[in-house]
Design a protein around this motif. Structure first.
Motif, PDB file in Angstrom:
ATOM      1  N   PRO A 231       1.085  -1.183  -0.118  1.00 38.77           N
ATOM      2  CA  PRO A 231       0.166   0.142   0.245  1.00 38.77           C
ATOM      3  C   PRO A 231       1.164   1.516   0.115  1.00 38.77           C
ATOM      4  O   PRO A 231       1.658   1.481   0.811  1.00 38.77           O
ATOM      5  N   ARG A 232       0.695   2.005  -1.184  1.00 42.60           N
ATOM      6  CA  ARG A 232       0.750   3.387  -0.724  1.00 42.60           C
ATOM      7  C   ARG A 232       0.118   5.176  -0.103  1.00 42.60           C
ATOM      8  O   ARG A 232      -0.721   4.439  -1.378  1.00 42.60           O
ATOM      9  N   ARG A 233       0.636   5.029   0.361  1.00 40.33           N
ATOM     10  CA  ARG A 233      -0.592   6.322   1.159  1.00 40.33           C
ATOM     11  C   ARG A 233       0.190   7.689   1.390  1.00 40.33           C
ATOM     12  O   ARG A 233       0.430   8.026   0.877  1.00 40.33           O
ATOM     13  N   TYR A 234      -0.452   8.636  -0.132  1.00 40.41           N
ATOM     14  CA  TYR A 234      -0.934   9.824   0.298  1.00 40.41           C
ATOM     15  C   TYR A 234      -1.598  10.964   1.074  1.00 40.41           C
ATOM     16  O   TYR A 234      -2.267  10.436   1.409  1.00 40.41           O
ATOM     17  N   TYR A 235      -0.561  11.763   1.446  1.00 43.09           N
ATOM     18  CA  TYR A 235      -1.629  12.955   2.157  1.00 43.09           C
ATOM     19  C   TYR A 235      -1.563  13.736   1.505  1.00 43.09           C
ATOM     20  O   TYR A 235      -0.154  14.232   0.524  1.00 43.09           O
ATOM     21  N   ARG A 236      -2.856  15.193   2.024  1.00 44.07           N
ATOM     22  CA  ARG A 236      -2.728  16.177   1.466  1.00 44.07           C
ATOM     23  C   ARG A 236      -2.480  16.926   2.110  1.00 44.07           C
ATOM     24  O   ARG A 236      -3.219  16.663   4.028  1.00 44.07           O
ATOM     25  N   ILE A 237      -2.293  18.473   2.696  1.00 42.14           N
ATOM     26  CA  ILE A 237      -1.461  19.106   3.175  1.00 42.14           C
ATOM     27  C   ILE A 237      -3.284  19.937   3.700  1.00 42.14           C
ATOM     28  O   ILE A 237      -4.274  19.957   2.295  1.00 42.14           O
ATOM     29  N   THR A 238      -4.233  19.891   4.277  1.00 42.59           N
ATOM     30  CA  THR A 238      -5.672  21.125   4.680  1.00 42.59           C
ATOM     31  C   THR A 238      -5.516  22.215   5.029  1.00 42.59           C
ATOM     32  O   THR A 238      -4.250  22.780   5.393  1.00 42.59           O
ATOM     33  N   ASP A 239      -6.558  22.953   4.829  1.00 40.52           N
ATOM     34  CA  ASP A 239      -6.136  24.010   4.727  1.00 40.52           C
ATOM     35  C   ASP A 239      -5.663  25.108   6.037  1.00 40.52           C
ATOM     36  O   ASP A 239      -4.546  25.909   6.516  1.00 40.52           O
ATOM     37  N   ASP A 240      -6.001  24.714   7.362  1.00 39.78           N
ATOM     38  CA  ASP A 240      -5.494  24.978   8.240  1.00 39.78           C
ATOM     39  C   ASP A 240      -4.359  24.537   8.189  1.00 39.78           C
ATOM     40  O   ASP A 240      -3.182  24.902   9.108  1.00 39.78           O
ATOM     41  N   GLY A 241      -3.403  23.387   7.576  1.00 40.94           N
ATOM     42  CA  GLY A 241      -2.369  23.016   8.057  1.00 40.94           C
ATOM     43  C   GLY A 241      -1.419  24.379   7.101  1.00 40.94           C
ATOM     44  O   GLY A 241      -0.079  24.816   7.702  1.00 40.94           O
ATOM     45  N   VAL A 242      -1.884  24.113   5.636  1.00 37.19           N
ATOM     46  CA  VAL A 242      -1.838  25.964   5.013  1.00 37.19           C
ATOM     47  C   VAL A 242      -1.544  27.453   5.932  1.00 37.19           C
ATOM     48  O   VAL A 242      -0.574  27.625   5.661  1.00 37.19           O
TER      49      VAL A 242
END
Length: 106
Positions: free
Chosen positions: A69-80
């Motif tokens: 399995p390869r998991r992709y992560y995304r930054i959220t608006d709060d993270g930005v």
């Protein structure tokens, strides 16, 4: 968040352009830090778990590559918002040292 670690900062910065999987985050952080941040796998995934709990990062998608399995992560608006606030703090702190002050060095 005051006291954001360098590793956390560069993980968030790495995710600002697009979702990435773990190795992609490691490579991007190394490149963007000009080789100064070399994340260990354990450090990365511990940080991603904490960032997920704070709501700054979320799982974007999963795919299977070569049976793994390869998991992709995304930054959220709060993270930005958090990483931009940290960048502004760093910029203000650097300005104290880098501004012309007329003081000669010792």
């Amino acid at each position: 968040m005051i006291g954001m670690t360098e590793a956390t900062y560069f993980i968030l910065v790495a995710l600002m352009e697009e979702p990435l999987h773990g190795y992609g985050i490691i490579k991007q952080a190394r490149t963007q830090s000009l080789g100064e941040v070399d994340l260990a796998v354990g450090t990365l995934y511990s940080a991603l778990d904490r960032l997920s709990e704070t709501g700054w990062v979320r799982l974007d998608r999963e795919e299977t590559v070569n049976g793994r399995p390869r998991r992709y992560y995304r930054i959220t608006d709060d993270g930005v918002r958090a990483v931009r606030a940290q960048a502004a703090r760093l910029q203000r702190a650097a300005a104290l040292v880098l501004r012309p002050s007329g003081v000669t060095s010792v």
